[in-house]
Design a protein around this motif. Structure first.
Motif, PDB file in Angstrom:
ATOM      1  N   ALA A 439      55.093  30.864  26.062  1.00 16.74           N
ATOM      2  CA  ALA A 439      54.671  31.605  27.253  1.00 16.74           C
ATOM      3  C   ALA A 439      55.334  32.977  27.281  1.00 16.74           C
ATOM      4  N   SER A 440      54.592  33.947  27.765  1.00 15.78           N
ATOM      5  CA  SER A 440      55.118  35.314  27.840  1.00 15.78           C
ATOM      6  C   SER A 440      55.932  35.507  29.114  1.00 15.78           C
ATOM      7  N   LYS A 441      56.642  36.628  29.178  1.00 17.87           N
ATOM      8  CA  LYS A 441      57.421  36.954  30.375  1.00 17.87           C
ATOM      9  C   LYS A 441      56.491  37.108  31.576  1.00 17.87           C
ATOM     10  N   ASP A 442      55.324  37.714  31.363  1.00 16.39           N
ATOM     11  CA  ASP A 442      54.378  37.868  32.463  1.00 16.39           C
ATOM     12  C   ASP A 442      53.855  36.515  32.931  1.00 16.39           C
ATOM     13  N   ASP A 443      53.597  35.603  31.979  1.00 15.91           N
ATOM     14  CA  ASP A 443      53.157  34.257  32.357  1.00 15.91           C
ATOM     15  C   ASP A 443      54.163  33.611  33.298  1.00 15.91           C
ATOM     16  N   ILE A 444      55.444  33.791  33.001  1.00 15.25           N
ATOM     17  CA  ILE A 444      56.492  33.165  33.803  1.00 15.25           C
ATOM     18  C   ILE A 444      56.612  33.853  35.161  1.00 15.25           C
ATOM     19  N   LYS A 445      56.290  35.132  35.229  1.00  9.15           N
ATOM     20  CA  LYS A 445      56.280  35.808  36.524  1.00  9.15           C
ATOM     21  C   LYS A 445      55.152  35.272  37.398  1.00  9.15           C
ATOM     22  N   PHE A 446      54.006  35.032  36.788  1.00 12.44           N
ATOM     23  CA  PHE A 446      52.899  34.462  37.548  1.00 12.44           C
ATOM     24  C   PHE A 446      53.180  33.009  37.927  1.00 12.44           C
ATOM     25  N   PRO A 448      56.543  30.402  37.523  1.00 14.98           N
ATOM     26  CA  PRO A 448      57.911  30.188  37.027  1.00 14.98           C
ATOM     27  C   PRO A 448      58.063  28.987  36.107  1.00 14.98           C
ATOM     28  N   ASN A 449      57.129  28.045  36.164  1.00  8.56           N
ATOM     29  CA  ASN A 449      57.219  26.844  35.320  1.00  8.56           C
ATOM     30  C   ASN A 449      56.348  26.929  34.076  1.00  8.56           C
ATOM     31  N   ALA A 450      55.871  28.122  33.752  1.00  7.61           N
ATOM     32  CA  ALA A 450      54.936  28.266  32.629  1.00  7.61           C
ATOM     33  C   ALA A 450      55.551  27.826  31.306  1.00  7.61           C
ATOM     34  N   ASN A 451      56.859  28.036  31.119  1.00 11.94           N
ATOM     35  CA  ASN A 451      57.462  27.709  29.822  1.00 11.94           C
ATOM     36  C   ASN A 451      57.738  26.229  29.633  1.00 11.94           C
ATOM     37  N   ILE A 452      57.436  25.407  30.638  1.00  6.85           N
ATOM     38  CA  ILE A 452      57.577  23.954  30.458  1.00  6.85           C
ATOM     39  C   ILE A 452      56.238  23.241  30.634  1.00  6.85           C
ATOM     40  N   LYS A 453      55.177  24.014  30.804  1.00  4.28           N
ATOM     41  CA  LYS A 453      53.841  23.430  30.887  1.00  4.28           C
ATOM     42  C   LYS A 453      53.145  23.623  29.549  1.00  4.28           C
ATOM     43  N   ARG A 454      52.578  22.552  29.036  1.00  2.00           N
ATOM     44  CA  ARG A 454      51.974  22.618  27.699  1.00  2.00           C
ATOM     45  C   ARG A 454      50.514  22.182  27.761  1.00  2.00           C
ATOM     46  N   GLY A 455      49.653  23.108  27.398  1.00  2.00           N
ATOM     47  CA  GLY A 455      48.237  22.806  27.300  1.00  2.00           C
ATOM     48  C   GLY A 455      47.769  22.940  25.861  1.00  2.00           C
ATOM     49  N   ILE A 456      46.476  23.080  25.674  1.00  2.00           N
ATOM     50  CA  ILE A 456      45.910  23.187  24.330  1.00  2.00           C
ATOM     51  C   ILE A 456      46.495  24.378  23.564  1.00  2.00           C
ATOM     52  N   ALA A 670      56.255  36.565  23.714  1.00  2.00           N
ATOM     53  CA  ALA A 670      56.814  35.276  24.131  1.00  2.00           C
ATOM     54  C   ALA A 670      58.195  35.462  24.745  1.00  2.00           C
ATOM     55  N   ASP A 671      58.414  34.824  25.878  1.00  2.00           N
ATOM     56  CA  ASP A 671      59.701  34.955  26.559  1.00  2.00           C
ATOM     57  C   ASP A 671      60.832  34.320  25.754  1.00  2.00           C
ATOM     58  N   GLU A 672      60.530  33.239  25.041  1.00  2.00           N
ATOM     59  CA  GLU A 672      61.557  32.570  24.230  1.00  2.00           C
ATOM     60  C   GLU A 672      62.033  33.484  23.103  1.00  2.00           C
ATOM     61  N   GLY A 673      61.123  34.335  22.600  1.00  2.00           N
ATOM     62  CA  GLY A 673      61.478  35.329  21.600  1.00  2.00           C
ATOM     63  C   GLY A 673      62.176  34.760  20.388  1.00  2.00           C
ATOM     64  N   ASN A 674      63.416  35.150  20.201  1.00  2.00           N
ATOM     65  CA  ASN A 674      64.164  34.783  19.009  1.00  2.00           C
ATOM     66  C   ASN A 674      65.012  33.529  19.207  1.00  2.00           C
ATOM     67  N   ARG A 675      64.807  32.840  20.307  1.00  2.00           N
ATOM     68  CA  ARG A 675      65.570  31.618  20.544  1.00  2.00           C
ATOM     69  C   ARG A 675      64.938  30.447  19.807  1.00  2.00           C
TER      70      ARG A 675
END
Length: 762
Positions: A439-446, A448-456, A670-675
């Protein structure tokens, strides 16, 4: 003496007959509709007929016993509280049911347990087969058959990646079509409810209950509640000074104050998900005062202290004595007497990015929708669809806009955010958009739980990352990379079956023991003419003459392909290769390293490999490139060194790190980037993807089962109140039949009494 007259008793008996008859009719209607979907049990409401007046000269001995019974109305037996609980639960049932079905489609693709050899998954089994073929190639590096066998296993593996990627695209397309179909169904339901409201309102003006229309409306509301979470309100709407009718309104649950209306009496909206939409500003905060330009009409400037309500909608803005809209700025202190100092955080700031709803083509915030950039929203085949939804302005069946309390038409379109819906629409939207760790940083702004939601998209990106990690690892193992003395990347070119280190400038072969910036030290200049046998021999002789051993010389001369050389150098080098290697009895196809996996079968391009396009590289497919047994291999010596094959075998068990940046071309922001989001072998990563899907599926199934059972329990409670029970109706039928018979007997008795009084009295 009774208030009721002698002949008035006949009226009481007659009304009793009518009341019993009406109750029997209602009971019969209930029994007839016992299997009708959505039918609500009805009841005849009986009231005692009583005179409100009194005789002018009344005796204290008179008994005020009434005039009989009247059927006041026929009502429905419903519990509004149970309706609220049931519809709230239906939103959760709809959400988890839709999600469960979507995950089931994914599990049909990715859940491989039991579908491979010996209960391994299909890709898992193919990874094992590839490893087995590599182990078989070990110590047989001079045998063409074993290289072909490894390539065949690798080809099966990349075919599986391709198939899985294409199937995921097909599932995504099906989900998209399903979501678009649901949007159409929701719009049909909203239109039908609006039209039923209009019919029920018209019936109410004529003092009719329209119970069957209410039943039909309740069925539609129940259906709507599974698509989105709603709140239903009933109120009385004044028609004129003396008349009011019931009004039903439906709003999005939790949409704030004022709420977002789906239905408002005879007005209804429509849901849309256009192919292209205005780019939204992820920093937009509708609650931040700095983004609100006006003082709302809801403000009370006369109170102490003044109550100031802000708004960004000029239709809701307060006007001053001159009719000008009252702005939320420093002038407020002069406009509103007694307001006092204005909180700086409440003063409208036109430069406040969080107050602007959109982004223009340059990515800069703007409040002008006409200046906003248009982005893919629900475009067929697009990987960047946002699936943002909108609500059209409320209109009646003739297309007229609803008006606010000030008489102005409300024509604004309402943009729904990422979390404004809850139900099957939201579940399908998340299946189509959520990317989890990608998920991107913008996705998480829209959201906040975008980085733990998994779709197709998450599973697509996860497969892409796995395919690329596998391809890049083996491509790198079959080639060599480095930098020259200037820090420029050293390209790996083939000279005489070796990969000669050439500066990125592509014009000189450097002796790396010397300063590459010193023009007196190049071993061989390639700027004036193509390399010849003498040039290649000069490179080799110069390295040996510098005191290097043959093994040390190989650090500068190792095998790879020629894809980055200029065309004139490629042809010359190939000619030198063929001539020199043939003289020594070594076929170049046996020992030339190079790219193994590419983006298509007709090229050696290894950039931007995905699960959908990973292929066997062209040169490996035709035999120009072979597995590189050893990066220190010397074609002048007849050796069987295979340490690089050992390295490749070891890579199958190597703990590798996976980062979103590995596929930055697919997810550049992607917000996770280099992690690191995972560390393990290829097969462990594949198993982890399956485990994530299995866990998500199990959790969703458990949640669905829980909400479904609660919903069923609530529906049973609703049915116990509003449903038709044959035993109860039979009991009522016997009771009203006896009441009817008793009223008839009363009529007969009164007739006999009057007959005796009139005809039998002398």
């Amino acid at each position: 003496m009774a208030v009721i007259g002698t002949f008035g008793s006949f009226t009481a008996a007659r009304l009793g007959i009518y009341g019993a008859q009406a109750s029997l009719n209602v009971t019969g209607n209930n029994i007839a509709n016992i299997n009708t979907n959505g039918y609500t049990r009805q009841r005849a409401d009986l009231v005692s007929l009583h005179s409100a007046g009194s005789a002018r000269i009344a005796s204290g001995f008179n008994l005020d016993i009434g005039y009989g019974v009247l059927v006041d109305q026929v009502s429905q037996l419903r519990d509004p509280y149970l309706d609220i609980l049931y519809r709230d639960e239906q939103a959760s049932v709809g959400f988890y049911e839709a999600r469960m079905k979507g995950l089931q489609q994914l599990s049909n693709i990715l859940d491989e347990v039991g579908r491979g050899n010996q209960d391994f998954g299909v890709i898992e089994a193919q990874f094992n087969d590839f490893l087995s073929q590599l182990q078989g190639y070990n110590n047989r590096v001079s045998d063409d058959v074993f290289d072909t066998t490894v390539r065949g296993s690798a080809e099966s593996l990349v075919d599986l990646f391709n198939t899985y990627a294409k199937t995921l695209v097909r599932v995504k397309d099906n989900q998209m079509a399903d979501l678009q179909g649901d949007v159409k169904k929701v719009n049909t339901i909203l239109t039908q409810i609006r039209d039923l409201n209009a019919q029920i309102r018209q019936a109410g003006l004529h003092h009719e209950q329209a119970l069957e229309l209410r039943d039909k409306r309740n069925v539609l509301i129940d259906k709507l509640s599974s698509y989105m979470k709603i709140e239903v309100q009933y109120s009385m709407e004044p028609v004129d000074e003396f008349t009011s009718v019931e009004k039903l309104s439906i709003t999005l649950a939790g949409s704030g104050t004022p709420p977002t209306y789906l239905i408002n009496g005879i007005y209804g909206t429509q849901l849309s998900m256009p192919e292209m939409a205005a780019a939204r500003n992820p920093d937009y905060d509708p609650e931040n005062p700095k983004g609100m330009q006006y003082i709302s009409r809801e403000s009370d400037t006369g109170s102490t202290p003044p109550k100031i309500v802000l708004t960004d909608n000029e239709r809701e803005a307060m006007q001053d004595a001159n009719g000008a809209l009252m702005l939320n700025n420093l002038a407020t202190r002069e406009q509103l007497e007694g307001v006092g100092n204005v909180d700086p955080d409440s003063v409208y700031d036109p430069a406040f990015e969080g107050g602007m709803k959109y982004l223009d083509a340059n990515g800069d915030p703007t409040d002008d929708p006409d200046q906003a950039a248009m982005v893919d929203n629900a475009k067929a085949g697009s990987d960047s669809n946002r699936l943002w939804m909108q609500l059209a302005p409320l209109v009646d069946e003739r297309g007229r806009y609803i008006r606010d309390e000030y008489g102005k038409e409300i024509t604004e379109t309402v943009d729904l955010g990422d979390n404004d819906l809850y139900g099957s629409l939201q579940a399908k939207r998340e299946l189509l958009t959520e990317e989890g760790e990608f998920a991107s940083k913008d996705d998480i702004k829209f959201d906040p739980n975008a980085n733990i939601k998994r779709g197709i998209p998450y599973y697509q990106r996860a497969l892409d990352a796995l395919a690329r990690k596998f391809a890049d690892s083996f491509n790198k193992a079959n080639t060599v990379e480095g930098t020259d003395g200037n820090g420029d990347p050293i390209l790996e070119k083939v000279f005489l079956g070796y990969e000669t280190k050439i500066s990125a400038k592509g014009n000189e072969v450097y002796d790396l023991y010397d300063d590459p910036n010193d023009p007196d030290h190049p071993i061989c200049s390639l700027t004036e003419r193509p390399p010849t046998d003498a040039d290649v021999k000069a490179v080799y002789d110069a390295l040996m003459a510098s005191g290097l051993s043959a093994d040390e010389a190989q650090e500068y001369l190792v095998r790879t392909d020629l894809r980055d050389l200029p065309p004139e150098l490629q042809s010359a080098v190939k000619k030198v290769q063929e001539t020199h290697l043939t003289e020594r009895g070594h076929g170049k196809e046996k020992y030339g390293g190079g790219i193994l996996f590419s983006t298509s079968g007709d090229s050696n391009d290894y950039e931007n490999i995905t699960a959908a396009n990973i292929s066997i590289a062209k040169d490996w497919a035709v035999g120009s490139t072979r597995l590189l047994p050893s990066k220190n291999y010397n074609p002048f010596e007849n050796t069987t060194a295979d340490d690089n094959i050992y390295h490749m075998i070891g890579m199958m068990g190597e703990q590798m790190e996976y980062k979103a940046d590995d596929i930055s071309d697919l997810v550049p922001d992607a917000d996770e980037g280099n992690r690191t989001y995972f560390k393990g072998t290829f097969q462990q990563r594949l198993a982890d993807i399956n485990n994530i899907l299995a866990t998500d599926q199990q959790t969703t199934t458990t949640q669905y089962t829980s909400f479904e059972l609660t919903s069923l329990s609530l529906d049973n409670q609703r049915q116990s109140v509003s449903g038709v029970d044959l035993n109860e109706e039979a009991t009522s039928m016997m009771m009203f039949q006896k009441s009817y018979a008793a009223a008839c007997q009363l009529m007969t008795t009164l007739d006999s009494m009057l007959d005796k009084l009139i005809n039998g009295t002398i």
